[in-house]
Write a protein that holds these residues in place. Structure first.
Motif, PDB file in Angstrom:
ATOM      1  N   PRO A  73       0.789  -1.219   0.000  1.00  0.00           N
ATOM      2  CA  PRO A  73       0.000   0.000   0.000  1.00  0.00           C
ATOM      3  C   PRO A  73       0.827   1.277   0.000  1.00  0.00           C
ATOM      4  O   PRO A  73       0.276   2.362  -0.170  1.00  0.00           O
ATOM      5  CB  PRO A  73      -0.801  -0.088   1.296  1.00  0.00           C
ATOM      6  CG  PRO A  73       0.080  -0.846   2.221  1.00  0.00           C
ATOM      7  CD  PRO A  73       0.811  -1.832   1.345  1.00  0.00           C
ATOM      8  N   ASP A  74       2.148   1.212   0.178  1.00  0.00           N
ATOM      9  CA  ASP A  74       2.977   2.409   0.123  1.00  0.00           C
ATOM     10  C   ASP A  74       3.251   2.770  -1.327  1.00  0.00           C
ATOM     11  O   ASP A  74       2.963   2.002  -2.246  1.00  0.00           O
ATOM     12  CB  ASP A  74       4.291   2.174   0.867  1.00  0.00           C
ATOM     13  CG  ASP A  74       4.074   2.030   2.357  1.00  0.00           C
ATOM     14  OD1 ASP A  74       3.123   2.635   2.869  1.00  0.00           O
ATOM     15  OD2 ASP A  74       4.834   1.291   2.988  1.00  0.00           O
ATOM     16  N   ASP A  75       3.861   3.941  -1.511  1.00  0.00           N
ATOM     17  CA  ASP A  75       4.229   4.353  -2.862  1.00  0.00           C
ATOM     18  C   ASP A  75       5.232   3.358  -3.431  1.00  0.00           C
ATOM     19  O   ASP A  75       6.263   3.090  -2.811  1.00  0.00           O
ATOM     20  CB  ASP A  75       4.854   5.744  -2.850  1.00  0.00           C
ATOM     21  CG  ASP A  75       3.851   6.825  -2.490  1.00  0.00           C
ATOM     22  OD1 ASP A  75       2.648   6.608  -2.741  1.00  0.00           O
ATOM     23  OD2 ASP A  75       4.270   7.874  -1.975  1.00  0.00           O
ATOM     24  N   PRO A  76       4.942   2.788  -4.593  1.00  0.00           N
ATOM     25  CA  PRO A  76       5.887   1.848  -5.203  1.00  0.00           C
ATOM     26  C   PRO A  76       7.210   2.548  -5.507  1.00  0.00           C
ATOM     27  O   PRO A  76       7.224   3.693  -5.931  1.00  0.00           O
ATOM     28  CB  PRO A  76       5.196   1.416  -6.491  1.00  0.00           C
ATOM     29  CG  PRO A  76       3.763   1.762  -6.307  1.00  0.00           C
ATOM     30  CD  PRO A  76       3.729   2.935  -5.379  1.00  0.00           C
ATOM     31  N   GLU A  77       8.301   1.854  -5.264  1.00  0.00           N
ATOM     32  CA  GLU A  77       9.627   2.411  -5.505  1.00  0.00           C
ATOM     33  C   GLU A  77      10.606   1.281  -5.742  1.00  0.00           C
ATOM     34  O   GLU A  77      10.486   0.219  -5.151  1.00  0.00           O
ATOM     35  CB  GLU A  77      10.078   3.237  -4.305  1.00  0.00           C
ATOM     36  CG  GLU A  77      11.492   3.781  -4.378  1.00  0.00           C
ATOM     37  CD  GLU A  77      11.723   4.766  -5.496  1.00  0.00           C
ATOM     38  OE1 GLU A  77      11.916   4.317  -6.650  1.00  0.00           O
ATOM     39  OE2 GLU A  77      11.693   5.970  -5.232  1.00  0.00           O
ATOM     40  N   SER A  78      11.548   1.514  -6.632  1.00  0.00           N
ATOM     41  CA  SER A  78      12.644   0.580  -6.865  1.00  0.00           C
ATOM     42  C   SER A  78      13.938   1.329  -6.633  1.00  0.00           C
ATOM     43  O   SER A  78      14.101   2.466  -7.075  1.00  0.00           O
ATOM     44  CB  SER A  78      12.621   0.053  -8.304  1.00  0.00           C
ATOM     45  OG  SER A  78      11.563  -0.841  -8.495  1.00  0.00           O
ATOM     46  N   GLY A  79      14.862   0.670  -5.936  1.00  0.00           N
ATOM     47  CA  GLY A  79      16.179   1.247  -5.700  1.00  0.00           C
ATOM     48  C   GLY A  79      17.226   0.164  -5.802  1.00  0.00           C
ATOM     49  O   GLY A  79      17.019  -0.963  -5.352  1.00  0.00           O
ATOM     50  N   ALA A  80      18.347   0.503  -6.416  1.00  0.00           N
ATOM     51  CA  ALA A  80      19.421  -0.475  -6.580  1.00  0.00           C
ATOM     52  C   ALA A  80      20.746   0.138  -6.162  1.00  0.00           C
ATOM     53  O   ALA A  80      21.001   1.321  -6.405  1.00  0.00           O
ATOM     54  CB  ALA A  80      19.501  -0.946  -8.031  1.00  0.00           C
ATOM     55  N   PHE A  81      21.571  -0.686  -5.514  1.00  0.00           N
ATOM     56  CA  PHE A  81      22.930  -0.277  -5.169  1.00  0.00           C
ATOM     57  C   PHE A  81      23.829  -0.760  -6.292  1.00  0.00           C
ATOM     58  O   PHE A  81      23.902  -1.959  -6.562  1.00  0.00           O
ATOM     59  CB  PHE A  81      23.364  -0.881  -3.829  1.00  0.00           C
ATOM     60  CG  PHE A  81      24.639  -0.279  -3.317  1.00  0.00           C
ATOM     61  CD1 PHE A  81      24.587   0.803  -2.457  1.00  0.00           C
ATOM     62  CD2 PHE A  81      25.867  -0.785  -3.691  1.00  0.00           C
ATOM     63  CE1 PHE A  81      25.757   1.374  -1.981  1.00  0.00           C
ATOM     64  CE2 PHE A  81      27.040  -0.223  -3.224  1.00  0.00           C
ATOM     65  CZ  PHE A  81      26.992   0.857  -2.366  1.00  0.00           C
ATOM     66  N   PHE A  97      30.987   5.262 -10.243  1.00  0.00           N
ATOM     67  CA  PHE A  97      29.828   5.459  -9.378  1.00  0.00           C
ATOM     68  C   PHE A  97      29.726   4.291  -8.414  1.00  0.00           C
ATOM     69  O   PHE A  97      29.955   3.156  -8.783  1.00  0.00           O
ATOM     70  CB  PHE A  97      28.536   5.539 -10.216  1.00  0.00           C
ATOM     71  CG  PHE A  97      27.295   5.722  -9.394  1.00  0.00           C
ATOM     72  CD1 PHE A  97      26.870   6.991  -9.028  1.00  0.00           C
ATOM     73  CD2 PHE A  97      26.559   4.633  -8.969  1.00  0.00           C
ATOM     74  CE1 PHE A  97      25.730   7.166  -8.255  1.00  0.00           C
ATOM     75  CE2 PHE A  97      25.417   4.795  -8.201  1.00  0.00           C
ATOM     76  CZ  PHE A  97      25.006   6.062  -7.842  1.00  0.00           C
ATOM     77  N   ARG A  98      29.347   4.613  -7.178  1.00  0.00           N
ATOM     78  CA  ARG A  98      29.071   3.577  -6.182  1.00  0.00           C
ATOM     79  C   ARG A  98      28.022   4.150  -5.257  1.00  0.00           C
ATOM     80  O   ARG A  98      28.262   5.140  -4.574  1.00  0.00           O
ATOM     81  CB  ARG A  98      30.322   3.213  -5.406  1.00  0.00           C
ATOM     82  CG  ARG A  98      30.079   2.155  -4.350  1.00  0.00           C
ATOM     83  CD  ARG A  98      31.353   1.860  -3.562  1.00  0.00           C
ATOM     84  NE  ARG A  98      31.059   0.962  -2.487  1.00  0.00           N
ATOM     85  CZ  ARG A  98      31.199  -0.355  -2.528  1.00  0.00           C
ATOM     86  NH1 ARG A  98      31.641  -0.929  -3.617  1.00  0.00           N
ATOM     87  NH2 ARG A  98      30.899  -1.105  -1.494  1.00  0.00           N
ATOM     88  N   GLY A  99      26.831   3.541  -5.277  1.00  0.00           N
ATOM     89  CA  GLY A  99      25.774   4.023  -4.401  1.00  0.00           C
ATOM     90  C   GLY A  99      24.403   3.581  -4.864  1.00  0.00           C
ATOM     91  O   GLY A  99      24.262   2.775  -5.778  1.00  0.00           O
ATOM     92  N   TRP A 100      23.397   4.145  -4.205  1.00  0.00           N
ATOM     93  CA  TRP A 100      22.002   3.817  -4.509  1.00  0.00           C
ATOM     94  C   TRP A 100      21.480   4.717  -5.608  1.00  0.00           C
ATOM     95  O   TRP A 100      21.746   5.916  -5.621  1.00  0.00           O
ATOM     96  CB  TRP A 100      21.144   3.995  -3.262  1.00  0.00           C
ATOM     97  CG  TRP A 100      21.353   2.922  -2.254  1.00  0.00           C
ATOM     98  CD1 TRP A 100      22.195   2.955  -1.184  1.00  0.00           C
ATOM     99  CD2 TRP A 100      20.717   1.640  -2.222  1.00  0.00           C
ATOM    100  NE1 TRP A 100      22.126   1.769  -0.498  1.00  0.00           N
ATOM    101  CE2 TRP A 100      21.216   0.951  -1.103  1.00  0.00           C
ATOM    102  CE3 TRP A 100      19.776   1.010  -3.035  1.00  0.00           C
ATOM    103  CZ2 TRP A 100      20.812  -0.336  -0.776  1.00  0.00           C
ATOM    104  CZ3 TRP A 100      19.376  -0.271  -2.699  1.00  0.00           C
ATOM    105  CH2 TRP A 100      19.887  -0.925  -1.589  1.00  0.00           C
ATOM    106  N   MET A 101      20.725   4.135  -6.520  1.00  0.00           N
ATOM    107  CA  MET A 101      19.967   4.875  -7.532  1.00  0.00           C
ATOM    108  C   MET A 101      18.509   4.488  -7.361  1.00  0.00           C
ATOM    109  O   MET A 101      18.202   3.331  -7.099  1.00  0.00           O
ATOM    110  CB  MET A 101      20.408   4.514  -8.949  1.00  0.00           C
ATOM    111  CG  MET A 101      21.700   5.089  -9.368  1.00  0.00           C
ATOM    112  SD  MET A 101      21.946   4.765 -11.137  1.00  0.00           S
ATOM    113  CE  MET A 101      23.574   5.416 -11.358  1.00  0.00           C
ATOM    114  N   TYR A 102      17.632   5.475  -7.540  1.00  0.00           N
ATOM    115  CA  TYR A 102      16.194   5.248  -7.355  1.00  0.00           C
ATOM    116  C   TYR A 102      15.456   5.508  -8.659  1.00  0.00           C
ATOM    117  O   TYR A 102      15.687   6.513  -9.334  1.00  0.00           O
ATOM    118  CB  TYR A 102      15.658   6.160  -6.250  1.00  0.00           C
ATOM    119  CG  TYR A 102      16.330   5.892  -4.937  1.00  0.00           C
ATOM    120  CD1 TYR A 102      15.925   4.838  -4.135  1.00  0.00           C
ATOM    121  CD2 TYR A 102      17.417   6.655  -4.526  1.00  0.00           C
ATOM    122  CE1 TYR A 102      16.572   4.561  -2.938  1.00  0.00           C
ATOM    123  CE2 TYR A 102      18.061   6.391  -3.332  1.00  0.00           C
ATOM    124  CZ  TYR A 102      17.635   5.352  -2.543  1.00  0.00           C
ATOM    125  OH  TYR A 102      18.280   5.076  -1.370  1.00  0.00           O
TER     126      TYR A 102
END
Length: 155
Positions: A73-81, A97-102
């Motif tokens: 029920p929350d806002d759908p989101e995808s994030g990848a490291f 680059f090294r980190g999270w992208m949304y």
């Protein structure tokens, strides 16, 4: 700041964050769907990359370390490291680059490279495969082969 003020600010921060995690279901996906752009040739594409495996885009080596998807029920989101390095003949790999992208905010944590742009489109979960909401066309084949070997030499 006084200790009481710091405690009040910390408490206010926790209260503000608490609703974001209430009822949220995070799913650790095994596949990330990445979008890419070659700025020199103006080619764009999508790639389906398995978590933990290397994918090559021209001179870039891209490894998805983690892919997390939040569902309703929350806002759908995808994030990848992501770990992205540039490989040059005779030299050690250079971290780009090294980190999270949304997926919902690609400019929040963008990769800065002169030739390529890479961004997260979606973390694919099993229900996507059942409903036919997969990512890249023809991306169901594994393993992922290099999509862009680089631009041909200019004559």
């Amino acid at each position: 700041m006084t200790p009481a003020r710091v405690s009040a600010l910390s408490l206010a921060g926790l209260i503000a964050i608490a609703p974001l995690s209430a009822g949220a279901e995070d799913i650790h996906a095994q596949t990330a769907i990445l979008g890419w752009l070659d700025k020199i040739t103006a080619r764009v594409g999508e790639a389906k990359v398995t978590v933990g495996q290397e994918w090559r885009l021209g001179s870039l080596s891209i490894v998805v370390r983690s892919c997390i998807r939040r569902v309703p029920p929350d806002d759908p989101e995808s994030g990848a490291f992501l770990d992205i390095s540039e490989l040059t003949d005779g030299q050690a790999p250079r971290e780009v680059f090294r980190g999270w992208m949304y997926a919902s905010s690609p400019s929040l944590s963008a990769m800065d490279h002169g030739v390529y742009d890479v961004w997260v489109l979606k973390c694919e979960i099993p229900s996507d495969l059942e409903t036919g909401e997969g990512g890249a066309p023809g991306a169901d084949a594994a393993p992922v082969e290099p999509v862009d070997p680089g631009a041909p030499p200019l004559d």
